[in-house]
Design an enzyme around this catalytic site. Structure first.
Site, PDB file in Angstrom:
ATOM      1  N   ASP A 114     -20.424  16.764 -10.467  1.00  0.00           N
ATOM      2  CA  ASP A 114     -19.907  16.665 -11.960  1.00  0.00           C
ATOM      3  C   ASP A 114     -19.851  18.155 -12.646  1.00  0.00           C
ATOM      4  O   ASP A 114     -20.776  18.858 -12.226  1.00  0.00           O
ATOM      5  CB  ASP A 114     -21.039  15.810 -12.734  1.00  0.00           C
ATOM      6  CG  ASP A 114     -20.766  14.331 -12.925  1.00  0.00           C
ATOM      7  OD1 ASP A 114     -19.735  13.797 -12.462  1.00  0.00           O
ATOM      8  OD2 ASP A 114     -21.476  13.491 -13.360  1.00  0.00           O
ATOM      9  N   ASN A 140     -11.347  11.213 -18.886  1.00  0.00           N
ATOM     10  CA  ASN A 140     -11.942  10.117 -19.167  1.00  0.00           C
ATOM     11  C   ASN A 140     -11.679   9.108 -20.082  1.00  0.00           C
ATOM     12  O   ASN A 140     -11.885   8.739 -20.892  1.00  0.00           O
ATOM     13  CB  ASN A 140     -13.591  10.856 -19.685  1.00  0.00           C
ATOM     14  CG  ASN A 140     -14.292  11.653 -18.919  1.00  0.00           C
ATOM     15  OD1 ASN A 140     -13.823  12.839 -18.732  1.00  0.00           O
ATOM     16  ND2 ASN A 140     -14.919  11.118 -18.002  1.00  0.00           N
ATOM     17  N   ASP A 198       0.937  -1.202  -0.014  1.00  0.00           N
ATOM     18  CA  ASP A 198       0.140  -0.121  -0.188  1.00  0.00           C
ATOM     19  C   ASP A 198       0.746   1.349  -0.127  1.00  0.00           C
ATOM     20  O   ASP A 198       1.853   1.458   0.800  1.00  0.00           O
ATOM     21  CB  ASP A 198      -0.931  -0.053   1.230  1.00  0.00           C
ATOM     22  CG  ASP A 198      -1.923   0.793   0.928  1.00  0.00           C
ATOM     23  OD1 ASP A 198      -1.835   2.172   0.859  1.00  0.00           O
ATOM     24  OD2 ASP A 198      -3.207   0.653   1.534  1.00  0.00           O
ATOM     25  N   ARG A 242     -25.620  14.161 -11.523  1.00  0.00           N
ATOM     26  CA  ARG A 242     -24.604  13.518 -10.537  1.00  0.00           C
ATOM     27  C   ARG A 242     -23.837  14.735  -9.668  1.00  0.00           C
ATOM     28  O   ARG A 242     -23.530  15.667 -10.216  1.00  0.00           O
ATOM     29  CB  ARG A 242     -23.604  12.480 -10.883  1.00  0.00           C
ATOM     30  CG  ARG A 242     -23.010  11.744  -9.702  1.00  0.00           C
ATOM     31  CD  ARG A 242     -22.242  10.474 -10.386  1.00  0.00           C
ATOM     32  NE  ARG A 242     -21.146  11.176 -11.306  1.00  0.00           N
ATOM     33  CZ  ARG A 242     -20.290  10.386 -11.838  1.00  0.00           C
ATOM     34  NH1 ARG A 242     -20.370   8.999 -11.629  1.00  0.00           N
ATOM     35  NH2 ARG A 242     -19.000  10.876 -12.542  1.00  0.00           N
ATOM     36  N   VAL A 286     -18.458   5.164 -16.970  1.00  0.00           N
ATOM     37  CA  VAL A 286     -19.587   5.413 -17.779  1.00  0.00           C
ATOM     38  C   VAL A 286     -19.530   4.072 -18.983  1.00  0.00           C
ATOM     39  O   VAL A 286     -20.352   3.450 -19.198  1.00  0.00           O
ATOM     40  CB  VAL A 286     -19.831   6.494 -17.990  1.00  0.00           C
ATOM     41  CG1 VAL A 286     -19.001   7.214 -19.108  1.00  0.00           C
ATOM     42  CG2 VAL A 286     -21.355   6.656 -18.800  1.00  0.00           C
ATOM     43  N   TYR A 327     -12.121  14.544  -4.376  1.00  0.00           N
ATOM     44  CA  TYR A 327     -11.434  13.817  -5.303  1.00  0.00           C
ATOM     45  C   TYR A 327     -10.698  15.052  -6.071  1.00  0.00           C
ATOM     46  O   TYR A 327      -9.202  14.940  -6.267  1.00  0.00           O
ATOM     47  CB  TYR A 327     -11.955  13.076  -6.331  1.00  0.00           C
ATOM     48  CG  TYR A 327     -11.322  12.582  -7.248  1.00  0.00           C
ATOM     49  CD1 TYR A 327     -10.184  11.360  -7.203  1.00  0.00           C
ATOM     50  CD2 TYR A 327     -11.312  12.743  -8.689  1.00  0.00           C
ATOM     51  CE1 TYR A 327      -9.553  10.896  -8.333  1.00  0.00           C
ATOM     52  CE2 TYR A 327     -10.682  12.405  -9.947  1.00  0.00           C
ATOM     53  CZ  TYR A 327      -9.569  11.626  -9.425  1.00  0.00           C
ATOM     54  OH  TYR A 327      -8.759  10.831 -10.352  1.00  0.00           O
TER      55      TYR A 327
END
Length: 322
Positions: free
Chosen positions: A283, A174, A57, A280, A189, A145
């Site tokens: 976003d 993406n 980790d 969402r 997605v 994030y």
């Protein structure tokens, strides 16, 4: 023989990088704790003479120190992705994405690693409404994030200025392609929609479907990692680059592509209905990168547009999910 450490090497992007660089004759060490990565992604490499797996980790500094020993390059992909995951559990996202990143950066500094390339994120652009996204114009983050990935950039900049490290950040837009997991809790997605269509289930689009993204095929991302890892152009180092294709596709258009390409394998998919749900949280409406900086300083030329990438991805999913 040059030695690369790939953190998160059992994940989607990390395993693709591993496959590529082993094929190019590099020695590759993978560091992964298998929180989101999968053993089946690295199964083909385990018997390769130039491959080493360290199960550990990045939140443990001693593990990071062990992983960087004798390493020439670090390709740091390990992170807890997903905006919704970070909203649900900001503490763990911070521990992995900030503390873990700082551990790796410090270990690489101490080992005098030649180049530290890290996965940054397009989420750093936050609430900036400028399109296309230019590297030196960002807004305020819209999620925990996004904060963690921006902090990565700040730490890398400070380490380059303070300790003379060579660091380059890649703001991924993406990314999609082979080995991207459709079954994880926070699946991206494209693999999620592919799996649902293949099961004749109705995908849920968040909002009207007019939100757009710069969907970027995995081969373009591999190219950017290689270019930034190897560049010796002084003006190309200690900075960040958009890692994208420079085009945007709405979710409605994406559905159209997927239906079209998947229907070639199963005609019934063409008649699967789509459901629209609420937008969402966290976003951004639109995401489109300029890739001029990467073209000019690195010679980047994306090989895959959205349609070419989706054709290859759909073929891979059909052969591997059935």
């Amino acid at each position: 023989m040059k030695h690369i450490l790939i953190t998160g090497g059992a994940g989607f992007i990390g395993s693709n990088l591993t496959e590529y660089f082993l094929g190019k004759g590099y020695r590759v060490t993978c560091l992964d704790n298998f929180a989101t990565g999968h053993r089946y992604n690295i199964q083909p490499f385990l018997t390769h003479e130039n491959y080493q797996l360290i199960e550990g980790d990045i939140r443990d500094f001693e593990t990071c120190q062990k992983a960087v020993q004798g390493v020439d390059y670090v390709l740091h992909q390990a992170a807890l992705g997903s905006v919704p995951r970070s909203i649900k559990d900001p503490q763990t996202s911070n521990e992995v994405n900030v503390t873990g990143f700082l551990n790796m950066l410090t270990a690489a500094r101490d080992e005098k690693v030649h180049r530290f390339v890290y996965a940054a994120s397009s989420s750093t652009y936050g609430d900036s409404e400028n399109l296309p996204k230019v590297e030196d114009i960002i807004g305020k983050p819209l999620s925990p994030y996004a904060i963690t990935k921006y902090v990565n950039e700040l730490y890398a900049d400070i380490f380059s200025k303070t300790y003379g490290m060579s660091c380059i950040g890649l703001r991924y837009f993406n990314v999609f392609g082979r080995r991207q997991d459709p079954n994880e809790a926070y699946a991206a997605v494209i693999p999620l929609f592919v799996k649902q269509f293949m099961n004749h289930e109705s995908p849920v689009i968040n909002g009207t479907g007019d939100y757009s993204r710069d969907f970027t095929y995995i081969d373009n991302v591999i190219q950017m990692n290689e270019l930034t890892m190897l560049t010796e152009n002084p003006g190309a180092i200690n900075t960040v680059y958009n890692t994208a294709v420079g085009d945007r596709t709405t979710l409605n258009d994406l559905i159209g592509y997927l239906k079209n390409y998947l229907s070639a394998y199963d005609p019934q998919i063409a008649s699967v209905e789509v459901i629209h749900g609420p937008n969402r949280q966290g976003d951004i409406p639109h995401s489109l990168a300029t890739i001029e900086k990467a073209k000019q300083l690195l010679g980047y030329q994306p090989t895959h547009t959205i349609d070419k990438g989706l054709k290859e991805a759909v073929k891979w999913y059909w052969e591997n999910l059935k």
